[in-house]
Design an enzyme around this catalytic site. Structure first.
Site, PDB file in Angstrom:
ATOM      1  N   ARG A 224     -34.869   0.956  27.393  1.00  0.00           N
ATOM      2  CA  ARG A 224     -35.360   2.325  27.269  1.00  0.00           C
ATOM      3  C   ARG A 224     -36.644   2.299  26.438  1.00  0.00           C
ATOM      4  NH1 ARG A 224     -32.786   3.274  31.085  1.00  0.00           N
ATOM      5  NH2 ARG A 224     -30.980   4.637  31.291  1.00  0.00           N
ATOM      6  N   HIS A 272     -40.442   2.267  35.743  1.00  0.00           N
ATOM      7  CA  HIS A 272     -38.974   2.335  35.638  1.00  0.00           C
ATOM      8  C   HIS A 272     -38.317   1.973  36.980  1.00  0.00           C
ATOM      9  CE1 HIS A 272     -35.483   4.376  33.297  1.00  0.00           C
ATOM     10  NE2 HIS A 272     -35.010   3.460  34.125  1.00  0.00           N
TER      11      HIS A 272
HETATM   12  P1  NDP Z   1     -23.827  -2.848  28.573  1.00  0.00           P
HETATM   13  O1  NDP Z   1     -23.177  -1.681  27.918  1.00  0.00           O
HETATM   14  O2  NDP Z   1     -23.063  -3.621  29.593  1.00  0.00           O
HETATM   15  O3  NDP Z   1     -24.286  -3.902  27.463  1.00  0.00           O
HETATM   16  C1  NDP Z   1     -24.843  -3.497  26.261  1.00  0.00           C
HETATM   17  C2  NDP Z   1     -25.066  -4.726  25.378  1.00  0.00           C
HETATM   18  O4  NDP Z   1     -25.833  -4.320  24.244  1.00  0.00           O
HETATM   19  C3  NDP Z   1     -23.772  -5.343  24.856  1.00  0.00           C
HETATM   20  O5  NDP Z   1     -23.919  -6.741  24.849  1.00  0.00           O
HETATM   21  C4  NDP Z   1     -23.707  -4.815  23.429  1.00  0.00           C
HETATM   22  O6  NDP Z   1     -23.016  -5.650  22.515  1.00  0.00           O
HETATM   23  C5  NDP Z   1     -25.169  -4.769  23.067  1.00  0.00           C
HETATM   24  N1  NDP Z   1     -25.416  -3.829  21.976  1.00  0.00           N
HETATM   25  C6  NDP Z   1     -25.258  -2.480  21.977  1.00  0.00           C
HETATM   26  N2  NDP Z   1     -25.579  -1.968  20.776  1.00  0.00           N
HETATM   27  C7  NDP Z   1     -25.945  -3.013  20.002  1.00  0.00           C
HETATM   28  C8  NDP Z   1     -26.370  -3.125  18.664  1.00  0.00           C
HETATM   29  N3  NDP Z   1     -26.482  -2.061  17.870  1.00  0.00           N
HETATM   30  N4  NDP Z   1     -26.657  -4.362  18.196  1.00  0.00           N
HETATM   31  C9  NDP Z   1     -26.534  -5.467  18.983  1.00  0.00           C
HETATM   32  N5  NDP Z   1     -26.119  -5.422  20.274  1.00  0.00           N
HETATM   33  C10 NDP Z   1     -25.840  -4.213  20.763  1.00  0.00           C
HETATM   34  O7  NDP Z   1     -25.202  -2.319  29.174  1.00  0.00           O
HETATM   35  P2  NDP Z   1     -25.961  -2.798  30.510  1.00  0.00           P
HETATM   36  O8  NDP Z   1     -26.216  -4.243  30.414  1.00  0.00           O
HETATM   37  O9  NDP Z   1     -25.244  -2.313  31.709  1.00  0.00           O
HETATM   38  O10 NDP Z   1     -27.304  -1.940  30.421  1.00  0.00           O
HETATM   39  C11 NDP Z   1     -28.175  -2.033  29.329  1.00  0.00           C
HETATM   40  C12 NDP Z   1     -29.249  -0.956  29.422  1.00  0.00           C
HETATM   41  O11 NDP Z   1     -30.181  -1.258  30.442  1.00  0.00           O
HETATM   42  C13 NDP Z   1     -28.758   0.444  29.829  1.00  0.00           C
HETATM   43  O12 NDP Z   1     -28.167   1.112  28.732  1.00  0.00           O
HETATM   44  C14 NDP Z   1     -30.039   1.107  30.302  1.00  0.00           C
HETATM   45  O13 NDP Z   1     -30.662   1.758  29.222  1.00  0.00           O
HETATM   46  C15 NDP Z   1     -30.906  -0.062  30.758  1.00  0.00           C
HETATM   47  N6  NDP Z   1     -31.168  -0.028  32.200  1.00  0.00           N
HETATM   48  C16 NDP Z   1     -32.481  -0.026  32.640  1.00  0.00           C
HETATM   49  C17 NDP Z   1     -32.758  -0.028  33.975  1.00  0.00           C
HETATM   50  C18 NDP Z   1     -34.158  -0.088  34.469  1.00  0.00           C
HETATM   51  O14 NDP Z   1     -34.396   0.064  35.679  1.00  0.00           O
HETATM   52  N7  NDP Z   1     -35.146  -0.332  33.622  1.00  0.00           N
HETATM   53  C19 NDP Z   1     -31.703  -0.002  34.994  1.00  0.00           C
HETATM   54  C20 NDP Z   1     -30.374  -0.021  34.440  1.00  0.00           C
HETATM   55  C21 NDP Z   1     -30.127  -0.016  33.076  1.00  0.00           C
HETATM   56  P3  NDP Z   1     -21.408  -5.769  22.511  1.00  0.00           P
HETATM   57  O15 NDP Z   1     -21.063  -6.570  23.745  1.00  0.00           O
HETATM   58  O16 NDP Z   1     -21.107  -6.525  21.266  1.00  0.00           O
HETATM   59  O17 NDP Z   1     -20.852  -4.382  22.553  1.00  0.00           O
HETATM   60  C1  OXD Z   2     -30.203   3.101  34.564  1.00  0.00           C
HETATM   61  C2  OXD Z   2     -31.643   3.173  34.811  1.00  0.00           C
HETATM   62  O1  OXD Z   2     -29.768   3.375  33.448  1.00  0.00           O
HETATM   63  O2  OXD Z   2     -32.061   3.172  35.993  1.00  0.00           O
HETATM   64  O3  OXD Z   2     -29.475   2.744  35.521  1.00  0.00           O
HETATM   65  O4  OXD Z   2     -32.431   3.210  33.870  1.00  0.00           O
END
Ligand code: NDP
Ligand code: OXD
Length: 309
Positions: A224, A272
């Protein structure tokens, strides 16, 4: 009862035939034509207007059209006891792995520098270390981060992941929590941000964090926009400390036409698109989630509101 579809980014015409075929007995309403708010049972949303979900008194579930849910949790009026479900779509993971691999390889092989040289008609070979010497760090090692690591692994980059709770991953050096953030950043020649946007991660890529990266590091943000303090990133690029950045997400989207990121020589901007929700893949997942919620069965992807993801 009916299902409300609301999105500022998707065309209903792409979703309607699929959702109605999968849930033939359901009535769908397209926002803003909500009809009687009391008749809405589920809301399928992307960036819902503040207050919309609170105005639906019989809501049984909110389904995100994306993997991220910050756009839903940002609403202070969000009803507290309604499950919010994020999209767990293997197609998002595959697309993200493809995009991140492309960006990592571009930084590794210095494509930006060669583009500048081409512009100047300069025939000059630039130094590139072997992949085993280019350390890649993935901040956020969830569904998407893990998929990126799996795709990058065959290239031989030393990989690391940073998460909240200590965990292991084969072939990846894992770091956890704020105590290990500095050590993780210090070994990330190419940093990939794949964190969810939460109060704990907002602005996490600030001057202090960027200064902990090795000199010459590159940053790829596909999570983000608000994870990055853009002024700090620009300062680190302009001083020569960072070698480049690939940015797919921005605090304000679309990026304003006069934004300095558009023309910065060390920055690649995409609108995006790293991983797009495709109706053909996502509609069956969303329909299945609605059916399971109705049947009172467990559902994957229910968001922990305390954690914010
Ligand atoms: P997940 O919820 O599967 O994974 C999140 C990861 O972040 C976990 O490993 C978690 O750790 C870690 N995490 C969260 N908070 C913290 C913190 N404070 N400190 C350290 N580690 C942290 O998310 P996804 O992989 O599915 O997606 C990630 C992001 O990608 C989405 O939230 C979205 O914003 C973005 N996205 C962007 C897209 C684009 O087109 N640009 C498309 C899709 C998504 P733990 O395992 O320990 O909980
Ligand atoms: C998502 C994105 O969160 O597209 O899937 O950013």
């Amino acid at each position: 009862m009916a299902i409300l579809f609301q999105s500022s980014a998707d065309r209903w015409a792409d979703w309607q035939p699929r959702l109605t075929a999968l849930l033939p007995d359901d009535e769908f309403r397209l926002h803003p034509d909500t009809g009687d708010p009391a008749s809405i049972e589920f809301a399928v949303v992307w960036k819902p207007p503040i207050g919309l979900l609170a105005s639906l008194p019989n809501l049984k579930g909110v389904l995100s059209l994306g993997a991220g849910v910050d756009h839903i949790l940002a609403d202070p009026t969000l009803p507290p006891n309604v499950p919010v479900v994020r999209l767990l779509d293997p197609s998002l993971a595959a697309q993200m792995a493809e995009y991140v691999t492309l960006a990592v390889l571009a930084h590794h092989r210095r494509l930006g520098d060669y583009a500048a040289q081409q512009h100047a008609r300069a025939w000059r070979v630039l130094d590139v270390p072997e992949a085993s010497k280019r350390r890649v760090g993935i901040m956020g090692f969830g569904m998407l981060g893990e998929a990126c690591a799996a795709r990058l692994m065959p290239f031989g980059f030393p990989l690391a992941g940073w998460v909240r709770h200590a965990q292991t991953a084969e072939g990846v050096r894992m770091f956890a929590g704020t105590d290990q953030l500095a050590a993780f950043l210090a070994r990330s020649d190419i940093l990939v941000c794949l964190l969810p946007l939460t109060p704990a991660t907002h602005g996490i890529l600030n001057a202090r964090a960027l200064a902990l990266l090795p000199n010459g590091a590159a940053v790829i943000n596909v999570a983000r926009g608000a994870h990055v303090v853009v002024g700090d990133l620009l300062a680190a690029l302009d001083s020569g400390y960072l070698s480049g950045a690939t940015l797919d997400v921005f605090a304000g989207e679309p990026l304003a036409p006069d934004h300095p990121l558009w023309t910065h020589p060390k920055v690649t901007v995409t609108p995006h698109v790293a991983a797009i929700t495709w109706p053909a893949h996502a509609a069956p997942i969303i329909a299945g989630t609605i059916q399971r919620l109705r049947a009172g069965r467990p559902v994957a992807g229910v968001v922990n509101r305390q954690k914010g993801y």
